[in-house]
Scaffold this motif. Structure first.
Motif, PDB file in Angstrom:
ATOM      1  N   GLN A 522       0.833  -1.206   0.000  1.00 30.36           N
ATOM      2  CA  GLN A 522       0.000   0.000   0.000  1.00 30.36           C
ATOM      3  C   GLN A 522       0.867   1.256   0.000  1.00 30.36           C
ATOM      4  O   GLN A 522       1.903   1.297   0.653  1.00 30.36           O
ATOM      5  CB  GLN A 522      -0.891   0.012   1.239  1.00 30.36           C
ATOM      6  N   ILE A 576      -2.452  -1.249  -3.321  1.00 28.41           N
ATOM      7  CA  ILE A 576      -3.454  -0.265  -2.926  1.00 28.41           C
ATOM      8  C   ILE A 576      -2.799   1.112  -3.043  1.00 28.41           C
ATOM      9  O   ILE A 576      -1.736   1.354  -2.456  1.00 28.41           O
ATOM     10  CB  ILE A 576      -3.923  -0.475  -1.472  1.00 28.41           C
ATOM     11  N   CYS A 606      -5.679  -1.546  -6.968  1.00 26.53           N
ATOM     12  CA  CYS A 606      -6.888  -0.776  -6.687  1.00 26.53           C
ATOM     13  C   CYS A 606      -6.449   0.667  -6.444  1.00 26.53           C
ATOM     14  O   CYS A 606      -5.802   0.963  -5.437  1.00 26.53           O
ATOM     15  CB  CYS A 606      -7.616  -1.341  -5.475  1.00 26.53           C
ATOM     16  N   ARG A 627     -10.888  -0.624   0.652  1.00 31.72           N
ATOM     17  CA  ARG A 627      -9.482  -0.992   0.838  1.00 31.72           C
ATOM     18  C   ARG A 627      -9.360  -2.264   1.665  1.00 31.72           C
ATOM     19  O   ARG A 627      -8.650  -3.210   1.290  1.00 31.72           O
ATOM     20  CB  ARG A 627      -8.747   0.157   1.525  1.00 31.72           C
TER      21      ARG A 627
END
Length: 640
Positions: A522, A576, A606, A627
């Motif tokens: 992330q 992410i 994403c 998330r």
């Protein structure tokens, strides 16, 4: 029967923040932030507390009251927008901030005044309101942006090119606003004192310095005096104690911009270092369940009170005018913000695997004053954190493990190593919603504080030029230790997740080991060369941390870039990322994602629109939920 904590539960938590004692020390005020799922935002209302008995009651209900200051012991001044006139102006594209007053004993809030700027911090002195206002030197364009400064954007603030935070004062008696700070100077912080105001500011038109100047401004004629020139040192806090200017700052000679600050006293224009205190003066304990409005350092007539991170917890400390430090209260947990008054220290904190509440420290004793979240947590299966220490290459490290809810010692379970950001942050045994959700979903969750973490002094935290070396070894050593101590973990079903520096570690791990069955990276770092020239702090932080630059030593930057090793990756990896993350810009996640696709590795990305580096902590509720669901589904697929 206890309910399991699921990914949606963060929407039910309450977040008290910004507790500030009144000037007379009889009352306090604070905000409580709550998720508004229907409108996909956060509501906040002001509450008041009687400091004599700790009783609380709700003061406002407009849902957008969060920024406030005391006028006197009975009245608050806060910002909002309830006037149709100004609502219409704002809808037409104008910028306005409205101020309101309200008494502690109820009644309707009254409109006080409005200023044509976005207002940040403000403080009241009699009829004068000193404030930081957002000032724009260039007209904002809808179809394009013009950059001619560094930084040109900043995480959480958007484009900052030719925009400054300027010091201003509003005279409530005259109804006039006056800008006090010079042209092109951005005010980083200010502190209202008896008889003067101290502030730190950086003046620039090309590249912003990381070393602000310190200035003193009179409260009547607004005369401005330079106390410390710009470009000399980093300044974290300043105040007047015993008639002399005191400050926490660092000349950054040994460990650069991350160097722990020292306490100085200004004597006849010269700085005198009073004591060496090799600890941070803020809270570095990680959690995704807090809003930390308010101050982390305050003072009275005798001492400066501050938060310091010590290994696995943040503690309350004090120092007097002679530089004598003391720890006032040392307890497991996380202290977020401080206030001082009525012979006590007031603070927001997380204790005993609970969520944020308000506490009082008086005569060495801590008292819990609120219970906003106790009812909810009493119905949830909060997984405890088991602690241990282990040694790797003669360095003692802290280990933390959360067993899955309903743990059965006869079963085998998947596990996830989670790595914090920073890297100068710290994990401790505090409530972390993400970890609780995964433990309640049937995973072991484990973590450590590798070399580079805060809480153990400058030398331990210094990772410059060593990213991916000893820190990576520490993470693998922790994994080995956990597998040895907990035979119920299936070593073939161990994953890794983390954000920011933790995202760097995920990217590094997948190219340097095949022991993880899945990864969730992330807001990550993959290519220091490109990152350093795209992010808000890249031209300082990134160059320092890699001990290199793209022109004279690109090899230093490339050798510690995870992208260099992407051709060796085999681990299924989820990315992410937020498209307005200007701290770890999306280009790095895109590069790593593209490389894995190119080499045939299972991967997914994403990308959240309109979110920044704080997605996991304060992003739109629906985005935070998505998330977590992306991560949950990814690990469900590859670890279960």
């Amino acid at each position: 029967m206890m309910k399991k904590i699921d990914i949606r539960d963060f929407m039910n938590y309450h977040y008290p923040t910004g507790l500030t004692a009144a000037p007379d020390g009889r009352h306090g005020a604070f905000a409580v932030v709550d998720v508004n799922e229907k409108e996909n935002c956060y509501d906040s209302c002001l509450w008041t507390m009687d400091l004599s008995d700790g009783s609380v009651r709700k003061l406002t209900s407009g849902r957008k009251e969060r920024n406030f200051s005391w006028i006197d012991g009975e009245t608050l001044l806060f910002t909002g927008c309830r006037e149709k006139e100004y609502k219409d102006k704002i809808e037409d594209g104008e910028t306005w901030t409205c101020f309101y007053t309200i008494g502690l004993h109820g009644g309707e809030a009254e409109f006080a005044f409005a200023v044509p700027y976005a207002v940040g911090k403000f403080a009241v002195c009699g009829n004068k309101v000193f404030m930081s206002v957002k000032y724009e030197y260039a007209k904002e364009e809808k179809d394009y942006e013009v950059f001619d400064e560094l930084p040109f954007w900043a995480n959480g603030k958007g484009v900052v090119n030719k925009k400054r935070n300027r010091l201003a004062v509003y005279d409530r008696e005259k109804g006039e606003l006056e800008i006090l700070s010079p042209e092109y100077e951005t005010v980083e912080n200010f502190w209202l004192e008896d008889g003067c105001l101290l502030y730190t500011g950086v003046q620039y038109t090309d590249m912003k310095s990381w070393r602000p100047g310190l200035y003193r401004v009179g409260l009547e004629a607004y005369e401005r005096e330079m106390l410390i020139s710009q470009d000399r040192m980093r300044i974290d806090y300043a105040c007047v104690l015993k008639g002399q200017v005191m400050l926490f700052g660092s000349e950054m000679k040994t460990y650069g911009i991350n160097e722990n600050p020292q306490l100085f006293r200004l004597e006849d224009g010269a700085l005198k270092e009073l004591a060496f205190f090799d600890r941070s003066i803020h809270n570095s304990i990680c959690s995704d369940c807090k809003f930390a409005d308010g101050e982390g350092i305050v003072h009275d007539d005798e001492k400066i009170y501050f938060i310091s991170t010590f290994r696995k917890q943040s503690v309350i400390c004090a120092v007097d005018a002679e530089g004598r430090f003391e720890t006032l209260y040392d307890r497991q947990g996380s202290v977020h913000t401080l206030s001082q008054g009525a012979g006590a220290v007031w603070y927001t904190a997380m204790r005993d695997m609970g969520l944020t509440e308000i506490y009082r420290l008086k005569n060495g004793n801590e008292e819990k004053l609120t219970a906003f979240n106790d009812g909810l947590l009493a119905e949830r299966d909060v997984c405890p954190v088991e602690e241990f220490t282990f040694t790797y290459k003669d360095v003692e490290l802290d280990g933390y493990v959360m067993k899955p809810a309903g743990f059965d010692p006869e079963k085998k379970y998947p596990a996830i190593l989670t790595v914090h950001g920073g890297p100068r942050a710290t994990f401790g045994p505090v409530f972390f919603h993400e970890s609780q959700a995964f433990a309640n979903a049937g995973y072991f969750v484990f973590f450590t504080n590798p070399v580079g973490s805060d809480g153990r002094g400058n030398a331990f935290a210094d990772l410059s030029g060593r990213y991916g070396t000893v820190d990576f070894e520490n993470c693998l050593a922790m994994t080995d230790e956990v597998l040895k101590r907990y035979p119920q973990i299936d070593e073939k079903r161990v994953g890794i997740m983390g954000g920011s520096y933790g995202g760097f570690m995920c990217n590094w791990a997948i190219g340097n080991t095949d022991r993880f069955a899945a990864a969730a990276s992330q807001r990550s770092i993959s290519n220091w060369i490109s990152l350093s020239m795209t992010t808000d702090i890249g031209y300082s932080f990134d160059l320092q941390e890699t001990d290199g630059d793209p022109w004279n030593s690109p090899d230093k930057m490339w050798v510690c870039s995870p992208l260099k090793y992407a051709n060796k990756a085999k681990t299924p990896t989820l990315f992410i990322q937020s498209d307005e993350d200007y701290r770890c810009y999306m280009g790095d996640a895109l590069q790593m994602f593209s490389a894995l696709k190119y080499f045939g590795v299972e991967t997914r990305m994403c990308l959240f629109h309109g979110e920044n580096h704080e997605l996991s902590r304060s992003g739109k509720p629906s985005h935070r939920l998505r998330r977590l669901s992306e991560m949950m589904e990814w690990f469900e697929k590859y670890l279960k």
